[in-house]
Structure formats: C-alpha cells, structure tokens
Design an enzyme around this catalytic site. Sequence first.
Site, PDB file in Angstrom:
ATOM      1  N   THR A  15       0.833  -1.205   0.000  1.00 57.07           N
ATOM      2  CA  THR A  15       0.000   0.000   0.000  1.00 57.07           C
ATOM      3  C   THR A  15       0.867   1.253   0.000  1.00 57.07           C
ATOM      4  O   THR A  15       0.530   2.270  -0.589  1.00 57.07           O
ATOM      5  CB  THR A  15      -0.904   0.023   1.258  1.00 57.07           C
ATOM      6  OG1 THR A  15      -1.536  -1.243   1.399  1.00 57.07           O
ATOM      7  CG2 THR A  15      -1.958   1.110   1.170  1.00 57.07           C
ATOM      8  N   ARG A  39       7.874  -2.637   2.697  1.00 59.59           N
ATOM      9  CA  ARG A  39       8.043  -2.694   4.163  1.00 59.59           C
ATOM     10  C   ARG A  39       8.397  -4.107   4.571  1.00 59.59           C
ATOM     11  O   ARG A  39       7.722  -5.054   4.181  1.00 59.59           O
ATOM     12  CB  ARG A  39       6.757  -2.318   4.873  1.00 59.59           C
ATOM     13  CG  ARG A  39       6.563  -0.860   4.821  1.00 59.59           C
ATOM     14  CD  ARG A  39       5.566  -0.402   5.853  1.00 59.59           C
ATOM     15  NE  ARG A  39       5.135   0.910   5.430  1.00 59.59           N
ATOM     16  CZ  ARG A  39       4.012   1.482   5.789  1.00 59.59           C
ATOM     17  NH1 ARG A  39       3.197   0.847   6.587  1.00 59.59           N
ATOM     18  NH2 ARG A  39       3.713   2.680   5.348  1.00 59.59           N
ATOM     19  N   SER A  82       6.298   3.918   8.509  1.00 59.25           N
ATOM     20  CA  SER A  82       5.143   4.654   9.024  1.00 59.25           C
ATOM     21  C   SER A  82       4.866   4.344  10.492  1.00 59.25           C
ATOM     22  O   SER A  82       5.719   4.550  11.337  1.00 59.25           O
ATOM     23  CB  SER A  82       3.952   4.346   8.130  1.00 59.25           C
ATOM     24  OG  SER A  82       2.845   5.102   8.526  1.00 59.25           O
ATOM     25  N   HIS A  83       3.702   3.775  10.745  1.00 59.40           N
ATOM     26  CA  HIS A  83       3.240   3.532  12.116  1.00 59.40           C
ATOM     27  C   HIS A  83       3.687   2.184  12.648  1.00 59.40           C
ATOM     28  O   HIS A  83       3.313   1.817  13.754  1.00 59.40           O
ATOM     29  CB  HIS A  83       1.713   3.613  12.108  1.00 59.40           C
ATOM     30  CG  HIS A  83       1.138   2.739  11.032  1.00 59.40           C
ATOM     31  ND1 HIS A  83       1.188   3.092   9.703  1.00 59.40           N
ATOM     32  CD2 HIS A  83       0.581   1.527  11.077  1.00 59.40           C
ATOM     33  CE1 HIS A  83       0.653   2.121   8.977  1.00 59.40           C
ATOM     34  NE2 HIS A  83       0.291   1.164   9.780  1.00 59.40           N
ATOM     35  N   LYS A  85      10.055   4.043   0.255  1.00 55.45           N
ATOM     36  CA  LYS A  85       8.969   4.404  -0.649  1.00 55.45           C
ATOM     37  C   LYS A  85       9.471   5.488  -1.580  1.00 55.45           C
ATOM     38  O   LYS A  85      10.232   6.365  -1.168  1.00 55.45           O
ATOM     39  CB  LYS A  85       7.817   4.936   0.206  1.00 55.45           C
ATOM     40  CG  LYS A  85       6.594   5.328  -0.558  1.00 55.45           C
ATOM     41  CD  LYS A  85       5.469   5.675   0.385  1.00 55.45           C
ATOM     42  CE  LYS A  85       5.527   7.130   0.774  1.00 55.45           C
ATOM     43  NZ  LYS A  85       4.285   7.607   1.400  1.00 55.45           N
ATOM     44  N   ASP A 140       2.105   9.806  13.933  1.00 56.36           N
ATOM     45  CA  ASP A 140       2.703   8.462  13.868  1.00 56.36           C
ATOM     46  C   ASP A 140       4.200   8.536  13.562  1.00 56.36           C
ATOM     47  O   ASP A 140       4.808   9.607  13.591  1.00 56.36           O
ATOM     48  CB  ASP A 140       1.969   7.613  12.828  1.00 56.36           C
ATOM     49  CG  ASP A 140       2.290   8.035  11.403  1.00 56.36           C
ATOM     50  OD1 ASP A 140       2.522   9.240  11.182  1.00 56.36           O
ATOM     51  OD2 ASP A 140       2.300   7.169  10.497  1.00 56.36           O
ATOM     52  N   ASP A 192       6.127   8.499  10.950  1.00 63.99           N
ATOM     53  CA  ASP A 192       6.629   9.429   9.939  1.00 63.99           C
ATOM     54  C   ASP A 192       5.789  10.703   9.863  1.00 63.99           C
ATOM     55  O   ASP A 192       5.935  11.488   8.922  1.00 63.99           O
ATOM     56  CB  ASP A 192       6.720   8.752   8.573  1.00 63.99           C
ATOM     57  CG  ASP A 192       5.396   8.215   8.101  1.00 63.99           C
ATOM     58  OD1 ASP A 192       4.513   7.957   8.937  1.00 63.99           O
ATOM     59  OD2 ASP A 192       5.215   8.044   6.882  1.00 63.99           O
ATOM     60  N   ASP A 198       2.717  11.462   9.230  1.00 56.69           N
ATOM     61  CA  ASP A 198       1.661  11.762   8.253  1.00 56.69           C
ATOM     62  C   ASP A 198       0.273  11.434   8.804  1.00 56.69           C
ATOM     63  O   ASP A 198      -0.725  11.909   8.276  1.00 56.69           O
ATOM     64  CB  ASP A 198       1.913  11.078   6.900  1.00 56.69           C
ATOM     65  CG  ASP A 198       2.007   9.575   6.987  1.00 56.69           C
ATOM     66  OD1 ASP A 198       2.029   9.041   8.121  1.00 56.69           O
ATOM     67  OD2 ASP A 198       2.074   8.923   5.923  1.00 56.69           O
ATOM     68  N   ARG A 199       0.212  10.626   9.868  1.00 58.08           N
ATOM     69  CA  ARG A 199      -1.097  10.342  10.465  1.00 58.08           C
ATOM     70  C   ARG A 199      -1.378  11.277  11.629  1.00 58.08           C
ATOM     71  O   ARG A 199      -0.439  11.813  12.220  1.00 58.08           O
ATOM     72  CB  ARG A 199      -1.132   8.911  11.002  1.00 58.08           C
ATOM     73  CG  ARG A 199      -1.085   7.873   9.927  1.00 58.08           C
ATOM     74  CD  ARG A 199      -1.306   6.492  10.515  1.00 58.08           C
ATOM     75  NE  ARG A 199      -1.366   5.522   9.426  1.00 58.08           N
ATOM     76  CZ  ARG A 199      -1.855   4.307   9.523  1.00 58.08           C
ATOM     77  NH1 ARG A 199      -2.307   3.881  10.678  1.00 58.08           N
ATOM     78  NH2 ARG A 199      -1.886   3.508   8.483  1.00 58.08           N
ATOM     79  N   THR A 248      -7.966   2.193  -0.979  1.00 54.55           N
ATOM     80  CA  THR A 248      -7.122   2.510   0.175  1.00 54.55           C
ATOM     81  C   THR A 248      -5.703   2.860  -0.271  1.00 54.55           C
ATOM     82  O   THR A 248      -5.141   2.197  -1.134  1.00 54.55           O
ATOM     83  CB  THR A 248      -7.093   1.282   1.108  1.00 54.55           C
ATOM     84  OG1 THR A 248      -8.413   1.086   1.606  1.00 54.55           O
ATOM     85  CG2 THR A 248      -6.136   1.483   2.258  1.00 54.55           C
ATOM     86  N   GLU A 261      -8.547   9.325   5.013  1.00 50.79           N
ATOM     87  CA  GLU A 261      -8.802   7.899   5.179  1.00 50.79           C
ATOM     88  C   GLU A 261      -9.189   7.633   6.625  1.00 50.79           C
ATOM     89  O   GLU A 261      -8.805   8.372   7.532  1.00 50.79           O
ATOM     90  CB  GLU A 261      -7.550   7.090   4.853  1.00 50.79           C
ATOM     91  CG  GLU A 261      -7.075   7.228   3.428  1.00 50.79           C
ATOM     92  CD  GLU A 261      -6.010   6.184   3.108  1.00 50.79           C
ATOM     93  OE1 GLU A 261      -6.392   5.093   2.675  1.00 50.79           O
ATOM     94  OE2 GLU A 261      -4.820   6.474   3.315  1.00 50.79           O
ATOM     95  N   GLU A 262      -9.878   6.510   6.812  1.00 51.77           N
ATOM     96  CA  GLU A 262     -10.295   6.134   8.164  1.00 51.77           C
ATOM     97  C   GLU A 262      -9.109   5.798   9.056  1.00 51.77           C
ATOM     98  O   GLU A 262      -9.236   5.727  10.267  1.00 51.77           O
ATOM     99  CB  GLU A 262     -11.270   4.949   8.116  1.00 51.77           C
ATOM    100  CG  GLU A 262     -10.829   3.723   7.310  1.00 51.77           C
ATOM    101  CD  GLU A 262      -9.624   2.998   7.824  1.00 51.77           C
ATOM    102  OE1 GLU A 262      -9.532   2.787   9.046  1.00 51.77           O
ATOM    103  OE2 GLU A 262      -8.758   2.629   7.011  1.00 51.77           O
ATOM    104  N   SER A 263      -7.953   5.562   8.440  1.00 46.97           N
ATOM    105  CA  SER A 263      -6.780   5.097   9.174  1.00 46.97           C
ATOM    106  C   SER A 263      -5.969   6.269   9.728  1.00 46.97           C
ATOM    107  O   SER A 263      -4.756   6.257   9.692  1.00 46.97           O
ATOM    108  CB  SER A 263      -5.931   4.234   8.253  1.00 46.97           C
ATOM    109  OG  SER A 263      -5.643   4.934   7.048  1.00 46.97           O
ATOM    110  N   LYS A 315      -0.528  12.530   3.173  1.00 43.98           N
ATOM    111  CA  LYS A 315      -1.330  12.949   4.308  1.00 43.98           C
ATOM    112  C   LYS A 315      -0.404  13.653   5.284  1.00 43.98           C
ATOM    113  O   LYS A 315       0.815  13.513   5.198  1.00 43.98           O
ATOM    114  CB  LYS A 315      -2.058  11.775   4.940  1.00 43.98           C
ATOM    115  CG  LYS A 315      -1.179  10.613   5.347  1.00 43.98           C
ATOM    116  CD  LYS A 315      -2.060   9.446   5.771  1.00 43.98           C
ATOM    117  CE  LYS A 315      -1.223   8.220   6.051  1.00 43.98           C
ATOM    118  NZ  LYS A 315      -1.469   7.139   5.103  1.00 43.98           N
ATOM    119  N   ARG A 330      -8.747  -6.718   7.675  1.00 49.64           N
ATOM    120  CA  ARG A 330      -9.423  -5.546   8.227  1.00 49.64           C
ATOM    121  C   ARG A 330     -10.907  -5.644   7.879  1.00 49.64           C
ATOM    122  O   ARG A 330     -11.262  -5.871   6.715  1.00 49.64           O
ATOM    123  CB  ARG A 330      -8.865  -4.260   7.629  1.00 49.64           C
ATOM    124  CG  ARG A 330      -7.358  -4.087   7.792  1.00 49.64           C
ATOM    125  CD  ARG A 330      -6.990  -2.614   7.663  1.00 49.64           C
ATOM    126  NE  ARG A 330      -5.567  -2.393   7.472  1.00 49.64           N
ATOM    127  CZ  ARG A 330      -4.634  -2.470   8.438  1.00 49.64           C
ATOM    128  NH1 ARG A 330      -4.986  -2.835   9.655  1.00 49.64           N
ATOM    129  NH2 ARG A 330      -3.379  -2.228   8.176  1.00 49.64           N
TER     130      ARG A 330
END
Length: 543
Positions: free
Chosen positions: A18, A22, A113-114, A126, A277, A279, A281-282, A344, A363-365, A376, A496
């Site tokens: 995604t 990773r 990321s997270h 990435k 998070d 990095d 972005d969240r 997603t 996004e919901e995440s 983001k 999920r």
Amino acid sequence: MPVIVLPTTPYEGQRPGTSGLRKKVTVFEQRLYLENFVQALFDVLPDAKGLTLVVGGDGRYHNRVAIQVILRMAAAKGYARVLVGQGGILSTPAVSAVVRRHAASGGIVLSASHNPGGPDGDFGIKYNVANGGPAPEKVTQAVYARSREVREIHTCDSEDVPLDALGTHRIESTELVVIDPVLDYANIMRGLFDFDAIRKLFQSGFRLRFDAMNAVGGPYAKALLEDELGAPVGTVVNATPLEDFGGLHPDPNPVNAEDLIGHMFAEGAPDMGAASDGDADRNMVVGRSFVVSPSDSLAVLAAHAAKVPGYSRGLAGVARSMPTSTAVDRVAKTLKIPCFETPTGWKFFGNLMDSGQVTLCGEESYGTGSNHVREKDGLWAVLFWLNLVAVTGQSVESLVRGLWREHGRCVYSRHDYEAIPTERADQLMADLRAALPGLPGTQVAGQSVVLADDFAYTDPVDGSVSQQQGVRIGLADGSRVVFRLSGTGTEGATLRIYLERHEADPARQDLPVQQSLKPLVDLAEALAHVHQATGMEQPTVMT
Ligand code: G1P
Ligand code: ZN
C-alpha cells in the site's frame, strides 16, 4: 572515487505494498537487499542528469545506514543534486513539501510509518514522484518487475556523508545538500493557517497535549506549536525521535496512544489532544473526554474549511478511501462539491489533486490531508483543528456534535485481525468473493443485503484500473461492511473489517460504538466465519 559495480542476485518479494516496500529490519539488513531495491528503482527511472532527488526518513533504526547507501547510489545514478534532511530526518509530508518547493524529480522516504521500529521492528522505503506524492502503481509495478532481474549495483566507493550539520558535500559530480528538515514545511503551514488566531488561542490559556510518540513529528510540532505559536513548553511530549520510538507503537489511535487518551479522559484534562505516527503523516485528534473518529475529522474539516485562510475560497472537491465513512460525502452534498471514493492508500488521491478536482482528502486510518502537499499530513490536521477552534470558539467535541446534528452520525469502527497465516486469509477472501454474486437480495444475519461487490476503481484522470480493492457488503439501510487484507503488514496477513452504520436519531448517537455496530459484526461473522478462519475470538485491534 569512481563509480563501482557490484554483482548481485535478485531477492524474492520486493513488491511494494500500500505504501512502499516494508519488511523487518532483519530483512533489510541482508547483504545488498536495500541496494537491490534502490537499483531496481533507479533502473526504472529516467536518466538523472540535471535532476534533484530528496532523501529523508523518520529516524527509525537503520535510517542512517540506509541513507548513506542511497546517497552513494544516487551519485552513481548521476543526480545533479540530492537534498537530504539534517540527521537523515524528514517527515513524510516534509519530503512531499521539499520535492514540490525545490522542483525535485522525486523523493525517497525511509519509513515503515506507524509500524514499530528498532532492530526487531520494521523498516521501509517508498518512492515519491515529482508532484511530491507516492509513485503510482505503474511505477511500483515496474520497480518490482525490475527487482526480479537486477544483477548489478551501481554505487560509489566513497566516505559517509556527515549529516548532522547543515552544509553541502559532494560525491563524484553530485552535490549533496543537508537541509533544515522543518523549513519548507513550516513555510507552507504559515501560508495556510491563521497563526495569529492560534497564537491568541494559546495566550487565552487553551491547553493542547501533542504526543509525538518519540517519532519524527516531534521536531516539527515543537518548532511550530511551541516556538512559533506560543504553546507552553511541554505541550509537545515524546518529542525527540528515537530509533525504536522508545518502545512505543507509533500509531496514533486510541489503542496505541493510550497514554494520551488517559490524559484526555482524566480530571483537569487539556482542551485538545493530538498524536502523530512514526513518519508524522497520520494524526489523531481528541477532545476533552471525547475521541474523534478520523472519518468525522475529515468531515468537520471539510464543513468548516472556508473559515481557514488557505481554503477560504472553498473546496474544489473532497475524496476519501472506500472504507472511510460516508460522513464527508454528506458534507460534500451540502456544500455542493464532488466527493470521490478511491481505493485505500494515498497514491490514489494524487491525480485528483493534480487535476484540481479535489482539495481535501482522508482515510479512516488516521490520515487527513490536502493539496498543499501530496501526502497525508499529521501536524497540518492538528493546526487545522486549532484554527477552527480559534475562529469558531467551539470545543473539539462541539464541532463534532455539530456535524452529527446536521448530518446524523456515521457510527464507525475497524476491526483488525493481525498476523493470520497468509493462506487462511487468502482463502477467506477467496470464499467471500465467490459468494458475492448470490448475496444481493438475500438476508444475512437478519439483514437485507442490497450490494455485494469487490471494489474496483477507474482513475478519472488517467483511466488506470485497480481491481480487488476490498469486498463491500451494503445493506438496505445504507450500512456497510467492508473486508480487505492489509498491504502494509510484515507478518502474515492482517484482515481488516470496516463497519459503518448511519444514526440519524440524536438520542441514539451516544450509544457505545461497538454496541451500535453489533448487528454488522454478526453479519460479518455469518458471511466470512471470521473466528473459525482466523482462530481468533476477538479482533487484535479495534479502532
Ligand atoms: C494502511 C491504511 C491505509 C493507509 C496505509 C499507509 O494500509 O489502512 O489507509 O493509506 O496504511 O499509511 P493497509 O495496511 O490497510 O494496506
Ligand atoms: Zn505514516
């Protein structure tokens, strides 16, 4: 120090998910593993003569080693200039900002990321393209294909570049500039938000607790919130990026940011809580004793965007990933602007923003962002909320309740089943997909199914098609259950299950979320036999 060529053999499984490639750190530590992937990327990219590349990461374990590898290979590739964040640090939105402001041809983000960090944690890489956003699927697919053929690594036999001080260095004919990681990003924020209003808010005694979770958001949040906007020192906690995030799981949700939730639900809680998070972005935004769901957060920002200087001329449109709740769709309808539904992953928003069709997306995440960059952006979302609180005089909770009052509440939850054996997860999805054609018009767990499909997306800008983006079950009352497998995990598979139900009745909007969604959980179980297939009684995480 001429360019040198090292023989190599391909590694299996270098397929970007995604959000990039990773893997466990131990996988990345294998000889030439990172080099193979970077070479595959550089082989796919055009000649780098005259071009600028941006490189930075979230500071997690292996970041420094990886950056030196990439700098040498970027010199061998022939980039004119590489901009690298001081200490190897750049948040994901900052990479996007630097790429755009310096007209770079792309950027490399080193982050998982997270996902947890440290020697036993995860690492990731990435590539972002010239618009500052994640590479589209045609690029990631080409990189993967090339990774299966790579036989030679082109690098330079050169010393490590000192990254801890600002300055300019050289490998071969490539100029390496160590830049301030915050500068470009901060400039963009100044242009978007009413800093005076936010400053006055803090002067009036408004209290924020920003938990940077020992990750890369700390330096950005400190520079802007404390140094520039006058929030008291100590507003930003866990502000120093640590290689293992101090053992925290830097995923800003109520489960992993439990310390923040504890503070926000305690006596004398601050007015607003926020976390970002690994990095940065969240984001998670929390009111006093009040958790804001990311889908609602997006909807609130959209509804009030015109009150913020950077968006005062209104929004061209909004976009959300398919599993994200439909709260923002309802706001878009009122605002009479288009609302797009994408698969997603942030990469699908890029074309919509580049073509001017979308201003805000989410996004919901716990991801929210706008066309100011092509990622983001955690701190951006927090500044947006602060700006809204400052100019409306409303609390976080009352802004969300205003949304519910006007549009009803999209009661929402995501249930994750982590580290399932991959074959079992694949089988569950295959069985579900096979059952889809027979479902519409039937009753499942006492509820009428009106839609059952596997979400496919045709990009309205370039016409590219993405299949199998999640199984959707829609009910007669508009409720939805979505099933998909994660594309970012590094251990087995993660299932999920996304659950959404619209509650128009204000008297029922405060029922506990899981209770309100119980009929949908029963439906998911009846359809997918989740417990039997996963061997788990309960989800590993519910957000
Ligand atoms: C997850 C989230 C997705 C987000 C991605 C990168 O991907 O669900 O919304 O864009 O992380 O932050 P997933 O693991 O579900 O593939
Ligand atoms: Zn992230």
